[in-house]
Design a protein around this motif. Structure first.
Motif, PDB file in Angstrom:
ATOM      1  N   GLY A 196     -14.704  -4.490  10.327  1.00 12.88           N
ATOM      2  CA  GLY A 196     -13.317  -4.867  10.108  1.00 12.88           C
ATOM      3  C   GLY A 196     -12.411  -4.395  11.234  1.00 12.88           C
ATOM      4  O   GLY A 196     -12.746  -4.491  12.414  1.00 12.88           O
ATOM      5  N   SER A 197     -11.268  -3.836  10.862  1.00 12.25           N
ATOM      6  CA  SER A 197     -10.277  -3.394  11.853  1.00 12.25           C
ATOM      7  C   SER A 197     -10.155  -1.877  11.903  1.00 12.25           C
ATOM      8  O   SER A 197      -9.078  -1.331  12.162  1.00 12.25           O
ATOM      9  CB  SER A 197      -8.903  -4.007  11.528  1.00 12.25           C
ATOM     10  N   ASP A 198     -11.259  -1.193  11.633  1.00  9.70           N
ATOM     11  CA  ASP A 198     -11.263   0.273  11.661  1.00  9.70           C
ATOM     12  C   ASP A 198     -11.305   0.747  13.117  1.00  9.70           C
ATOM     13  O   ASP A 198     -12.349   1.133  13.640  1.00  9.70           O
ATOM     14  CB  ASP A 198     -12.473   0.811  10.894  1.00  9.70           C
ATOM     15  N   THR A 199     -10.144   0.702  13.774  1.00 13.57           N
ATOM     16  CA  THR A 199     -10.108   1.047  15.202  1.00 13.57           C
ATOM     17  C   THR A 199     -10.444   2.509  15.459  1.00 13.57           C
ATOM     18  O   THR A 199     -10.952   2.853  16.527  1.00 13.57           O
ATOM     19  CB  THR A 199      -8.721   0.732  15.794  1.00 13.57           C
ATOM     20  N   GLY A 200     -10.181   3.374  14.476  1.00 13.22           N
ATOM     21  CA  GLY A 200     -10.519   4.785  14.654  1.00 13.22           C
ATOM     22  C   GLY A 200     -12.005   4.976  14.842  1.00 13.22           C
ATOM     23  O   GLY A 200     -12.449   5.674  15.764  1.00 13.22           O
ATOM     24  N   LEU A 201     -12.804   4.348  13.987  1.00  5.61           N
ATOM     25  CA  LEU A 201     -14.258   4.446  14.105  1.00  5.61           C
ATOM     26  C   LEU A 201     -14.747   3.772  15.371  1.00  5.61           C
ATOM     27  O   LEU A 201     -15.619   4.300  16.080  1.00  5.61           O
ATOM     28  CB  LEU A 201     -14.918   3.797  12.888  1.00  5.61           C
ATOM     29  N   LEU A 202     -14.184   2.613  15.688  1.00 11.14           N
ATOM     30  CA  LEU A 202     -14.623   1.882  16.877  1.00 11.14           C
ATOM     31  C   LEU A 202     -14.344   2.675  18.148  1.00 11.14           C
ATOM     32  O   LEU A 202     -15.170   2.714  19.061  1.00 11.14           O
ATOM     33  CB  LEU A 202     -13.926   0.518  16.936  1.00 11.14           C
ATOM     34  N   ARG A 203     -13.194   3.329  18.208  1.00 12.42           N
ATOM     35  CA  ARG A 203     -12.879   4.153  19.380  1.00 12.42           C
ATOM     36  C   ARG A 203     -13.806   5.357  19.470  1.00 12.42           C
ATOM     37  O   ARG A 203     -14.179   5.797  20.567  1.00 12.42           O
ATOM     38  CB  ARG A 203     -11.421   4.604  19.335  1.00 12.42           C
TER      39      ARG A 203
END
Length: 202
Positions: free
Chosen positions: A46-53
């Motif tokens: 999804g849009s979990d940018t924290g995890l992606l970063r």
């Protein structure tokens, strides 16, 4: 490391595959696997940018430089100068060649920047490849290879999810980094053999 290992063959094979892939995706074209990878990452993360970063973190210079510095220090302490040279030269050659030669050559754009091969991937995989080559054959090599593969998988997900790169950018970066480090080691090994004293026949 064994000087008899086929590092030259690995380097050539990876470089050829990277070049062919680059020609296929040059310009702004998006491949079928790229589209599938984007859709999968969007569904799974999804849009979990924290995890992606967080997944992309291993590609940052403030992570890779200390790892390389410690590796160089350990090589020098063990008087393994060719290995220390590989730790410095392999990643640097890969990064500079990718930035100044390959990216303009393949001219693949994503948003406002050249994307193929992925520079973040080149930096990470170059350091990982050095660690694999320097590790003692056996368990150490296997552990580093598995950990490196897991880290690279996470980085791939992160960069796709954040919109930094396509899947093929990461594949191209991986191939080029491996090719460059293996070729660098071949050259360093050849130079070391040339400098080695010739045994006396007397």
């Amino acid at each position: 490391m064994s000087g008899r290992a086929p590092y030259g063959l690995v380097a050539v094979t990876c470089a050829v595959i990277m070049a062919v892939l680059g020609m296929l995706v040059s310009g702004t074209s998006v491949s079928g696997p790229d589209e599938l990878a984007v859709k999968w990452v969007e569904r799974a993360f999804g849009s979990d940018t924290g995890l992606l970063r967080l997944l992309v973190l291993p590609t940052e210079a403030y992570v890779l430089i200390p790892v390389a510095a410690v590796t160089v220090a350990l090589c020098l302490a063990a008087r393994r100068k060719p290995e220390a040279a590989l730790t410095v030269a392999g990643p640097l050659v890969a990064i500079f060649a990718n930035t100044w030669v390959l990216k303009p050559l393949f001219d693949r754009w994503k948003n406002t920047y050249l994307a193929y091969p992925s520079g973040h991937t080149v930096a990470l995989v170059a350091v990982l490849t050095v660690l694999v080559l320097l590790a003692r054959p056996g368990v150490a090599t296997a552990v580093i290879s598995v950990v490196g593969a897991v880290v690279l998988a996470g980085v791939t997900i992160g960069m796709i999810g954040l919109g930094y790169h396509y899947l093929t950018d990461v594949v191209g970066g991986t191939l080029f980094a491996i090719a460059t480090v293996c070729a660098t080691w071949e050259l360093l090994s050849w130079a070391a053999r040339r400098r080695a004293p010739v045994p006396s026949d007397g």
